[in-house]
Design a protein around this motif. Sequence first.
Motif, PDB file in Angstrom:
ATOM      1  N   PHE A 162      20.454  38.253  74.508  1.00  0.00           N
ATOM      2  CA  PHE A 162      19.148  37.746  74.928  1.00  0.00           C
ATOM      3  C   PHE A 162      19.303  36.723  76.047  1.00  0.00           C
ATOM      4  O   PHE A 162      18.547  36.722  77.036  1.00  0.00           O
ATOM      5  CB  PHE A 162      18.425  37.135  73.730  1.00  0.00           C
ATOM      6  N   ALA A 163      20.282  35.826  75.915  1.00  0.00           N
ATOM      7  CA  ALA A 163      20.517  34.809  76.941  1.00  0.00           C
ATOM      8  C   ALA A 163      20.949  35.442  78.259  1.00  0.00           C
ATOM      9  O   ALA A 163      20.519  35.017  79.340  1.00  0.00           O
ATOM     10  CB  ALA A 163      21.567  33.815  76.455  1.00  0.00           C
ATOM     11  N   ARG A 166      17.896  36.940  79.736  1.00  0.00           N
ATOM     12  CA  ARG A 166      16.906  35.916  80.076  1.00  0.00           C
ATOM     13  C   ARG A 166      17.254  35.222  81.396  1.00  0.00           C
ATOM     14  O   ARG A 166      16.392  35.012  82.250  1.00  0.00           O
ATOM     15  CB  ARG A 166      16.821  34.879  78.957  1.00  0.00           C
TER      16      ARG A 166
END
Length: 294
Positions: A162-163, A166
Motif C-alpha cells: 500500500f505504501a 501510495r
Amino acid sequence: MITRWLFEPVPKGRIASFRTLVYLFVALDLVVFTPWVRSHANTPGELYEPLLIGRLLHLPTPGPLLVWGIFWTLLTLSLAAATGRAPRALGWAVFLLYFEWMIIAMSYGKVDHDRIGLLVALAALPTAGAARHGDQDRTSAGGWALRVTQIAVICTYFLAAFAKLRFGGLDWFTSSVLAQAIIRRGTDLADAIASVPGLLIAAQIGIIAFELLSPLVFVVPQRWRNAVVAFFYSFHVVTFSTITISFAPHLVAMASFLSLERIRPIHWLRTRKPPSGTPETLPNRTTPSPADHP
C-alpha cells in the motif's frame, strides 16, 4: 465465526516454544542485531525526535542511565522470560522495556517496519498464560496470541505494498528501486541478476503481487499453509542473499504460523520412565521362577 477464528485453540506446547523463541531473540537483538542502539546513550539530546507515541507519553530524552539501564534489565528479563516462568509478570516487563528500546532506536530519523509483528507478539504473549513444552492441551488464549501476531505479520506485507503504491504510484513497478538497492548494498548474486534485461522490473511486479496477495494465507487449506509460509521465508532468503536485508524480527514473528509444539528443547536430556508393560518392566522369564515348577 470471526471470534472462533481469532480464538482458535492451539496446543500449549506451541505457545511455550514460540515464547522461548521470541524472548531469546529479544536478548539476541540487543547484542547482535541492534547493538547500535546503545550508542544513543551518548548522542546529543537535540538530535532526539521522538516518535508520536514517545511524544504522547512524554518519554524522557535518552541518556547513559536510561539506555544502559534498559539494556541490562531487558537482557536479564528476556532470558528469564524465555524459560516460561512468570509468563505474565516477565512478559509485560519485557514488552514495555523493548517498546521503549524501539522508541529510542527509531527516534533519530529512521523507522524500520520489520518489527511490528515482534512487538505485537511481545504484547500478546503475556495474555496466553502458562504453557509447557510438549503440552498438547489446547488453549484459546494462546490461539488469540498467535492469531494477532499472524495478522500483524501479514499487515506488514500488505501495508508495505500500500505504501509503495501510495507514494510511488504505478510508476513504482517500472522504477529503479531495486537497482538503487543493489548499487548501495548488493551482493555478487544481485549483480548477476541485475545483468539480465527486464528481470528487476519483473521482480518489482512480483514483490507487489506477493505483498498484496499475502492475506490469502488465512484462507488457503491447512495442508497448503505450510507451503505458503515456506514461500514467505524463501522470499526473505532471496532478499538477504541479494541486498542483505534480513528482516530477522519479522521472521521470528512469522514462526507463529508454524507447528512449534513439535520442538521440545533439551528433550533428549529428560529421563523417561518406560511405559508399564514394556520388556523393561516385565520379569525375566529366561530363568524359571518357583511357580513354574510342579
